[in-house]
Design an enzyme around this catalytic site. Structure first.
Site, PDB file in Angstrom:
ATOM      1  N   ASP A  41     -13.255   3.744  -6.481  1.00 14.51           N
ATOM      2  CA  ASP A  41     -12.590   3.433  -5.220  1.00 14.51           C
ATOM      3  C   ASP A  41     -13.636   3.140  -4.159  1.00 14.51           C
ATOM      4  O   ASP A  41     -14.802   3.498  -4.292  1.00 14.51           O
ATOM      5  CB  ASP A  41     -11.754   4.638  -4.768  1.00 14.51           C
ATOM      6  CG  ASP A  41     -10.580   4.860  -5.710  1.00 14.51           C
ATOM      7  OD1 ASP A  41     -10.301   3.961  -6.508  1.00 14.51           O
ATOM      8  OD2 ASP A  41      -9.969   5.944  -5.643  1.00 14.51           O
ATOM      9  N   LYS A  98      -9.474  -0.220  -1.944  1.00 17.64           N
ATOM     10  CA  LYS A  98      -8.259  -0.467  -1.169  1.00 17.64           C
ATOM     11  C   LYS A  98      -8.608  -0.074   0.247  1.00 17.64           C
ATOM     12  O   LYS A  98      -8.847   1.092   0.516  1.00 17.64           O
ATOM     13  CB  LYS A  98      -7.123   0.426  -1.642  1.00 17.64           C
ATOM     14  CG  LYS A  98      -6.636   0.098  -3.016  1.00 17.64           C
ATOM     15  CD  LYS A  98      -5.383   0.885  -3.289  1.00 17.64           C
ATOM     16  CE  LYS A  98      -5.244   1.116  -4.773  1.00 17.64           C
ATOM     17  NZ  LYS A  98      -4.744   2.398  -5.126  1.00 17.64           N
ATOM     18  N   MET A 134      -5.504  10.812   5.268  1.00 18.86           N
ATOM     19  CA  MET A 134      -5.103   9.470   5.725  1.00 18.86           C
ATOM     20  C   MET A 134      -4.278   9.559   6.998  1.00 18.86           C
ATOM     21  O   MET A 134      -3.274   8.873   7.146  1.00 18.86           O
ATOM     22  CB  MET A 134      -4.303   8.747   4.618  1.00 18.86           C
ATOM     23  CG  MET A 134      -5.128   8.500   3.370  1.00 18.86           C
ATOM     24  SD  MET A 134      -4.179   7.849   2.002  1.00 18.86           S
ATOM     25  CE  MET A 134      -3.519   9.329   1.282  1.00 18.86           C
TER      26      MET A 134
HETATM   27  N1  SAH Z   1      -8.532  12.260  -3.735  1.00 25.02           N
HETATM   28  C1  SAH Z   1      -9.105  12.374  -2.420  1.00 25.02           C
HETATM   29  C2  SAH Z   1      -8.203  11.857  -1.327  1.00 25.02           C
HETATM   30  C3  SAH Z   1      -7.977  10.388  -1.379  1.00 25.02           C
HETATM   31  S1  SAH Z   1      -6.982   9.802  -0.078  1.00 25.02           S
HETATM   32  C4  SAH Z   1      -9.513  13.833  -2.167  1.00 25.02           C
HETATM   33  O1  SAH Z   1      -9.187  14.709  -2.986  1.00 25.02           O
HETATM   34  O2  SAH Z   1     -10.194  14.099  -1.172  1.00 25.02           O
HETATM   35  C5  SAH Z   1      -8.168   9.248   1.076  1.00 25.02           C
HETATM   36  C6  SAH Z   1      -8.304  10.232   2.190  1.00 25.02           C
HETATM   37  O3  SAH Z   1      -9.115  11.309   1.792  1.00 25.02           O
HETATM   38  C7  SAH Z   1      -8.969   9.695   3.442  1.00 25.02           C
HETATM   39  O4  SAH Z   1      -8.090   8.967   4.241  1.00 25.02           O
HETATM   40  C8  SAH Z   1      -9.378  10.976   4.108  1.00 25.02           C
HETATM   41  O5  SAH Z   1      -8.294  11.608   4.725  1.00 25.02           O
HETATM   42  C9  SAH Z   1      -9.775  11.831   2.906  1.00 25.02           C
HETATM   43  N2  SAH Z   1     -11.221  11.796   2.640  1.00 25.02           N
HETATM   44  C10 SAH Z   1     -11.863  11.282   1.580  1.00 25.02           C
HETATM   45  N3  SAH Z   1     -13.186  11.514   1.666  1.00 25.02           N
HETATM   46  C11 SAH Z   1     -13.382  12.195   2.819  1.00 25.02           C
HETATM   47  C12 SAH Z   1     -14.521  12.735   3.476  1.00 25.02           C
HETATM   48  N4  SAH Z   1     -15.753  12.638   2.954  1.00 25.02           N
HETATM   49  N5  SAH Z   1     -14.333  13.373   4.659  1.00 25.02           N
HETATM   50  C13 SAH Z   1     -13.119  13.513   5.197  1.00 25.02           C
HETATM   51  N6  SAH Z   1     -12.006  13.014   4.610  1.00 25.02           N
HETATM   52  C14 SAH Z   1     -12.139  12.380   3.445  1.00 25.02           C
END
Ligand code: SAH
Length: 468
Positions: free
Chosen positions: A251, A273, A386
């Site tokens: 991703d 995406k 998100m």
């Molecule tokens: N599977 C991922 C989430 C994917 S959805 C997980 O378990 O974290 C994507 C969202 O994840 C982003 O919009 C944000 O809210 C969060 N996210 C992903 N990486 C991040 C990071 N390093 N710091 C803060 N939020 C993060």
């Protein structure tokens, strides 16, 4: 990178070292590991150099460095420990077009000698372009500790056996054979029975690998949690899987430092995406991983955080099941966990909240509806994924269902990454705070959670300094 690292073949080549004292000895110790013809030029030489000369390991001429020494040399070291003499050697070397190293003078040198970890024939060379010798020494020490002393012997044996192993088909079969050799049975057998034992087991293992190769293993897809960004938050399993994968499908949010861990030959596909837009449709991603796995590849499907949290993993798992492709899952550190660690607060706490809601502010239909009354209750804590673009919506729904305007809100952007930023605000000020912060990276919004006092102080200091 100003200095390009290469390994120079010095067998039978002349290397001229100007200087007969300790400075020269330090370089000579390294040079004596090679098969070069070493000539030392110095009116006087210390006992060590004289000894090496007597042993025939180098040739010492009791005179100053001269033009003809430079002409015949592949490399020249100016190691006289005298700046004027070194400058003269450099001038002669430059005039003769020889590569010259002036010891401890990066600017005057046309090449520099790296710190090395010697497991001949394996050599690890470390350079910092003179910026941080302390760091180079530390990296050297770490590698010395990490690479077993048996590695050199194993590598030398491997070099001799390479042609035999070419009987295996190129690609996975050969790679697995060598990985197992270096990581598993090679070191064990060497320790237990020495080189003869390795030779015997080698033949046996190779015969087995040939039989295995004749009936190839089917491919598979591994859903791998890449964690929030810091490569140190990857699991050991995730690391191993990245080393093994033939194809890495990732991703947009997966950090580049993590992709660096993939094998150099691996095919790497980003199926990004962007929020709002969508470069790849889920169906196309499913089709891509199925196709690679069917062709026999090990596919690492890397997802940010944990693959099973807001990762649409079920859709991919179902597609793999339907296609009859094997699928494994390696969990990862989800962003809410990394963000909570960054603000030093527990996600649950006795008497405050016995449950934590992991929620997204979006679903396929737009803003996502939730049990707002439940979320508005005193003490409720939620981690919103998100959520940046839905701040006003979140605020409106919560206030409508009775949450106090003063409820604390903490936002962590880029949790665990170099550009991590943290903000604190209240439900009343949430949309304005988000607009003012100009958040562009991924962020977790904690509703009902404030940072630990010391983290709060850091956040305020950062704000005053204009970092956040
Ligand atoms: N599977 C991922 C989430 C994917 S959805 C997980 O378990 O974290 C994507 C969202 O994840 C982003 O919009 C944000 O809210 C969060 N996210 C992903 N990486 C991040 C990071 N390093 N710091 C803060 N939020 C993060």
């Amino acid at each position: 990178m100003r200095h390009f690292p290469i390994f120079l073949d010095l067998r039978g080549q002349r290397v001229a070292v100007a200087g007969g004292g300790e400075t020269a000895v330090a370089k000579l110790r390294l040079l004596l590991k090679t098969e070069a013809k070493i000539i030392v030029l110095a009116a006087d030489a210390c006992a060590q150099i004289r000894r090496w000369h007597d042993e025939g390991r180098l040739v010492w001429h009791a005179r100053a460095f001269a033009h003809e020494d430079a002409i015949h040399a592949r490399l020249v070291y100016a190691a006289t420990a005298n700046a004027r003499d070194d400058a003269h050697v450099k001038a002669l070397a430059d005039a003769a077009g020889a590569l010259v190293n002036v010891v401890d003078d990066l600017e005057a040198s046309s090449y520099i000698t790296p710190a090395i970890v010697d497991r001949d024939p394996v050599t690890v060379a470390i350079g910092t372009e003179g910026a941080a010798p302390v760091l180079a020494r530390r990296i050297k020490a770490e590698n010395e500790a990490r690479l077993p002393s048996t590695l050199g012997t194993l590598a030398a044996l491997a070099r001799d056996r390479r042609p035999d192993v070419e009987a295996l088909p190129p690609g996975r079969a050969r790679r697995t054979f060598w990985t197992d050799y270096f990581d598993d049975w090679g070191p064990k057998t060497l320790t237990a029975g020495g080189e003869p034992a390795v030779a015997a087991v080698f033949a046996e293992k190779l015969a087995i690998a040939r039989i295995d190769a004749a009936s190839p293993r089917p491919g598979k897809v591994v859903l791998v949690g890449a964690g929030p960004g810091d490569p140190e938050l990857l699991t050991l399993k995730a690391r191993r899987c990245l080393h093994e994968a033939d194809v890495v499908v990732h991703d947009r949010l997966v950090a580049p430092e993590i992709l660096e861990l993939a094998r150099r030959e691996a095919v790497i596909v980003e199926v990004g995406k962007t929020p709002g837009g969508s470069a790849w449709r889920q169906g196309d991603i499913n089709a891509l991983v199925v196709e690679h796995a069917r062709a026999g590849a090990v596919v690492a499907r890397l997802k940010a955080g944990d693959p099973l949290v807001f990762g649409r993993a079920d859709e991919e798992i179902e597609a793999l099941d339907a296609a009859g492709v094997a699928c494994e899952i390696i969990p990862g550190v989800t962003s809410a966990a990394a963000a909570a660690a960054s603000v030093g607060r527990s996600l649950t706490r006795r008497q405050r909240n016995q449950a934590i809601t992991l929620m997204t502010a979006h679903d396929v239909a737009g803003f996502a509806e939730h049990d707002w009354r439940h979320l508005a209750r005193p003490g409720a804590v939620a981690a919103v994924y998100m959520g940046v673009r839905a701040a006003r919506f979140l605020q409106g729904r919560l206030l409508l269902h009775g949450a106090p305007a003063s409820r604390p809100v903490t936002i962590v952007e880029n949790a665990s990454r170099a550009h991590e930023r943290r903000f604190t605000t209240t439900l009343a000020a949430l949309p304005n705070a988000i607009a003012a912060a100009q958040i562009s990276g991924p962020a977790v919004i904690f509703l009902g959670l404030e940072p630990r006092a010391s983290a709060q102080r850091d956040i305020e200091r950062a704000r005053r300094l204009g970092w956040a």
